[in-house]
Design an enzyme around this catalytic site. Structure first.
Site, PDB file in Angstrom:
ATOM      1  NE  ARG A   6      -3.528  -2.551   0.605  1.00 39.21           N
ATOM      2  CZ  ARG A   6      -3.784  -3.461   1.207  1.00 39.21           C
ATOM      3  NH1 ARG A   6      -3.144  -3.658   3.388  1.00 39.21           N
ATOM      4  NH2 ARG A   6      -5.309  -4.460   1.679  1.00 39.21           N
ATOM      5  CG  ASP A  34      -2.561  -6.130  -0.407  1.00 38.72           C
ATOM      6  OD1 ASP A  34      -3.860  -5.837  -1.059  1.00 38.72           O
ATOM      7  OD2 ASP A  34      -2.436  -7.230   1.206  1.00 38.72           O
ATOM      8  CG  HIS A  47      -5.822  -9.216  -0.484  1.00 39.15           C
ATOM      9  ND1 HIS A  47      -5.655  -7.875  -0.159  1.00 39.15           N
ATOM     10  CD2 HIS A  47      -6.915  -9.716   0.439  1.00 39.15           C
ATOM     11  CE1 HIS A  47      -6.796  -7.544   0.303  1.00 39.15           C
ATOM     12  NE2 HIS A  47      -7.102  -8.926   1.049  1.00 39.15           N
ATOM     13  CD  GLU A  84      -9.395  -8.635   3.628  1.00 32.54           C
ATOM     14  OE1 GLU A  84     -10.735  -8.298   4.464  1.00 32.54           O
ATOM     15  OE2 GLU A  84      -9.069  -8.159   3.135  1.00 32.54           O
ATOM     16  CG  ASP A  93      -3.990  -1.411  10.825  1.00 39.48           C
ATOM     17  OD1 ASP A  93      -3.989  -1.823  11.192  1.00 39.48           O
ATOM     18  OD2 ASP A  93      -5.096  -1.397   9.438  1.00 39.48           O
ATOM     19  CB  THR A  96       1.063   1.131   4.984  1.00 35.14           C
ATOM     20  OG1 THR A  96       1.114   0.467   3.863  1.00 35.14           O
ATOM     21  CG2 THR A  96       2.377   0.235   5.395  1.00 35.14           C
TER      22      THR A  96
HETATM   23  C1  TNX Z   1      -7.210  -6.367   6.326  1.00 35.39           C
HETATM   24  S1  TNX Z   1      -5.433  -8.476   8.364  1.00 35.39           S
HETATM   25  C2  TNX Z   1      -6.467  -6.719   5.368  1.00 35.39           C
HETATM   26  C3  TNX Z   1      -5.461  -5.832   4.917  1.00 35.39           C
HETATM   27  C4  TNX Z   1      -5.501  -4.713   5.198  1.00 35.39           C
HETATM   28  C5  TNX Z   1      -6.259  -4.506   6.462  1.00 35.39           C
HETATM   29  C6  TNX Z   1      -7.031  -3.347   7.437  1.00 35.39           C
HETATM   30  C7  TNX Z   1      -5.410  -8.876   6.146  1.00 35.39           C
HETATM   31  C8  TNX Z   1      -5.035 -10.642   6.577  1.00 35.39           C
HETATM   32  N1  TNX Z   1      -6.483  -8.286   5.317  1.00 35.39           N
HETATM   33  O1  TNX Z   1      -5.148  -6.238   3.975  1.00 35.39           O
HETATM   34  O2  TNX Z   1      -4.728  -4.021   4.950  1.00 35.39           O
HETATM   35  O3  TNX Z   1      -7.118  -5.748   7.099  1.00 35.39           O
HETATM   36  O4  TNX Z   1      -7.014  -3.967   8.838  1.00 35.39           O
END
Ligand code: TNX
Length: 562
Positions: free
Chosen positions: A186, A215, A289, A353, A444, A499
């Site tokens: 990021r 990412d 991602h 995700e 964060d 970030t």
């Molecule tokens: C979730 S933690 C994400 C990140 C984001 C974050 C923001 C994780 C495995 N994935 O891609 O930056 O939340 O807090």
């Protein structure tokens, strides 16, 4: 004579200890003069003694043959501020150590674990023994923290008395994985900035640097076979995330935002980490991602793209097509170069995700599910991870991924990094686990409820997004309810610095400290010695140390001022 004892069997400070602490508080001048040890993370056993060893212009560092490099590290660290030479001499077993610092590996009376050390500071000698070079190196960090904070400055501090209070320490970590993750996707942090973080990790005996290299918003590692990953995937049109473009300096000559590490840069950083006994775990995100990779090679997606690295103008996070063998070949070729650059055991493949909508609409993905007898897209994700795991295992490495890699069935020997659950269950099933739950480990998130007084942080107001350092400090990595026989599957814990909203080194430092100091104690020190008030006392000199190092941090009320 003043003795202060901490040990891992002591739940509460003894009345004698409290009495002594009270006396010291009353006799402030006395306390200042004798310099109560203020090491973070708290050693497993520490006993303060009377007197001090004073560094002098002629102080020598005496080393056994294996410990020369560690001796050189200590000398270099001290030369800048003291202006003394610290000559390194080979140890002569027949001579007693006088007016010198002895560093030696092996021969710990207690045997000790892999990272154990023992430090004895007496008025006329310092003897530091490690069970190996790693233990010895952590002992050096404790020794540095016994000095006044100015000892770590890079400018000479003239006229200072470099006193090291006499002390006896026996120490070793509670957990093997004491981690910090930096998201360089990021926001791109230069290799010098990454090295600064490695130095700070070492100071707190944090030994695992999780490098989030990939990412959706930027691909940061040169891959020779796929040059477009960094020609296209490492850059975006602007900083995005509604941030002030001036909040960062990570711009290329053509004004695009981003950057990447060449393979030579990566080797340099890996060597730098190794010299500090820090292992780097590289993360190559898949199957989600992945917009940055797909912006460069859209043929590995379901639809063929187009994709953009731009966080504000693109929809979705980007997912590799699980139906195309070419996607797997691409990722395996990438990992082959990654194996060559990173010697550590663990390879992080992300796995978080994953939006499965495109798989639902993709004929190839559906055909794969049919051919492999997979009931749903979750099982297709599990197929994806398992296929990558076979490849990673065949190269002698271990796969680690975020909580979601459990969906559809966890791969055989995968390690789970718990951010939204699954740690307890995975350890219960005999998998190794690293704990980094977002309520306790997400650097964060906000550090106070007064958002107006803070730089930007992730999340809204409310307890979920509020992570002051005492909350990190109170965190217990072993999940309640885990069978004691399986607790060794909890490898440790890790703080994660995402970030999206952190565009500069000084902002990143602010988010990391002092929360990482708290996490270092959670992962290193005996659970029974956790004491927030005492930690706060020891934090004061650490914050002065940050001032001397030029490191930014969240301002914390001094001990006794609240
Ligand atoms: C979730 S933690 C994400 C990140 C984001 C974050 C923001 C994780 C495995 N994935 O891609 O930056 O939340 O807090």
């Amino acid at each position: 004579m003043k003795t202060i004892l901490y040990n891992n069997k002591m739940k509460y400070p003894s009345p004698i200890l409290l009495g002594i602490l009270g006396l010291c508080a009353a006799l402030n001048a006395f306390a200042a003069e004798t310099n109560l040890p203020a090491i973070i993370p708290l050693p497993a056993r520490i006993e303060a003694r009377a007197g001090a060893f004073r560094l002098r212009p002629g102080t020598r560092i005496v080393v056994d043959s294996a410990s020369r490099e560690t001796g050189e590290f200590l000398a270099q660290r001290l030369r800048q501020a003291t202006g003394y030479k610290f000559p390194i001499r080979a140890s002569d077993q027949t001579q007693p150590v006088k007016r010198a610092i002895l560093l030696a590996a092996g021969g710990l009376p207690s045997g000790g674990g892999a990272e154990a050390y023992q430090l004895t500071v007496a008025p006329d000698s310092i003897v530091l023994r490690g069970s190996n070079q790693t233990g010895l190196f952590w002992g050096v960090q404790s020794l540095l923290q016994l000095l006044p904070p100015e000892a770590l400055a890079d400018k000479p501090a003239k006229g200072k008395d470099w006193n090291i209070p006499c002390v006896q320490i026996e120490d070793q970590p509670r957990f093997a994985w004491r981690g910090f993750m930096l998201d360089v996707s990021r926001h791109f942090f230069t290799k010098e900035e990454v090295k600064q973080f490695l130095d700070l990790m070492a100071l707190y005996k944090l030994n695992t640097f999780h490098w989030h290299l990939v990412d959706s918003d930027g691909w940061r590692i040169e891959i020779k076979k796929y040059p477009r990953l960094t020609e296209i995937g490492a850059w975006r049109s602007d900083i995005g995330y509604k941030l002030d473009p001036k909040s960062s300096t990570a711009y290329g000559a053509d004004g695009r935002y981003g950057g990447f590490y060449t393979q030579a840069d990566i080797r340099e950083v890996v060597a730098y980490a190794q010299a500090r006994h820090v292992t780097i775990v590289p993360e190559i995100e898949m199957p989600g991602h992945s917009r940055a990779a797909l912006s460069a090679y859209p043929e590995f997606s379901c639809t063929g793209g187009p994709y953009s690295t731009d966080p504000d103008k693109s929809s979705g996070l980007g997912v590799y097509c699980a139906g195309k063998d070419e996607s797997f070949e691409f990722l395996q070729n990438v990992l082959t170069e990654v194996f060559d650059l990173f010697p550590g055991k663990y390879i992080h493949i992300g796995g978080d995700e994953v939006n499965k909508d495109s798989w639902k609409k993709c004929d190839r993905c559906q055909a794969r599910m049919k051919a492999e007898g997979l009931k749903n897209e979750e099982e297709l994700q599990s197929y994806f991870i398992r296929r990558m795991e076979k490849f990673i295992n065949a190269h002698g490495r271990t796969l680690i991924g975020w909580s979601e890699i459990r969906q559809g069935g966890l791969a055989e020997s995968a390690v789970v990094m718990d951010w939204i659950g699954g740690g307890l269950e995975s350890a219960g099933d005999g998998h190794d686990v690293v704990m980094s739950p977002e309520q306790f480990c997400y650097l964060d998130h906000w550090q106070s409820t007064n958002h107006a007084a803070e730089p930007r942080a992730f999340g809204k107001s409310g307890p979920k997004w509020n992570l002051p350092w005492p909350k990190v400090y109170a965190y217990e990595p072993v999940p309640a309810g885990l069978d004691p026989r399986l607790q060794s599957h909890i490898l440790g814990a890790q703080g994660n610095l995402w970030t999206e909203l952190v565009a500069s080194m000084s902002h990143a430092e602010y988010m990391a400290f002092p929360r990482l100091c708290a996490l270092s104690e959670v992962t290193w020190s005996p659970q029974a010695s956790r004491d927030e008030a005492d930690f706060r006392r020891r934090l004061d000199p650490q914050l002065r140390r940050f001032d001397c190092l030029g490191v930014n941090y969240h301002k914390v009320a001094s001990a006794g001022s609240e």
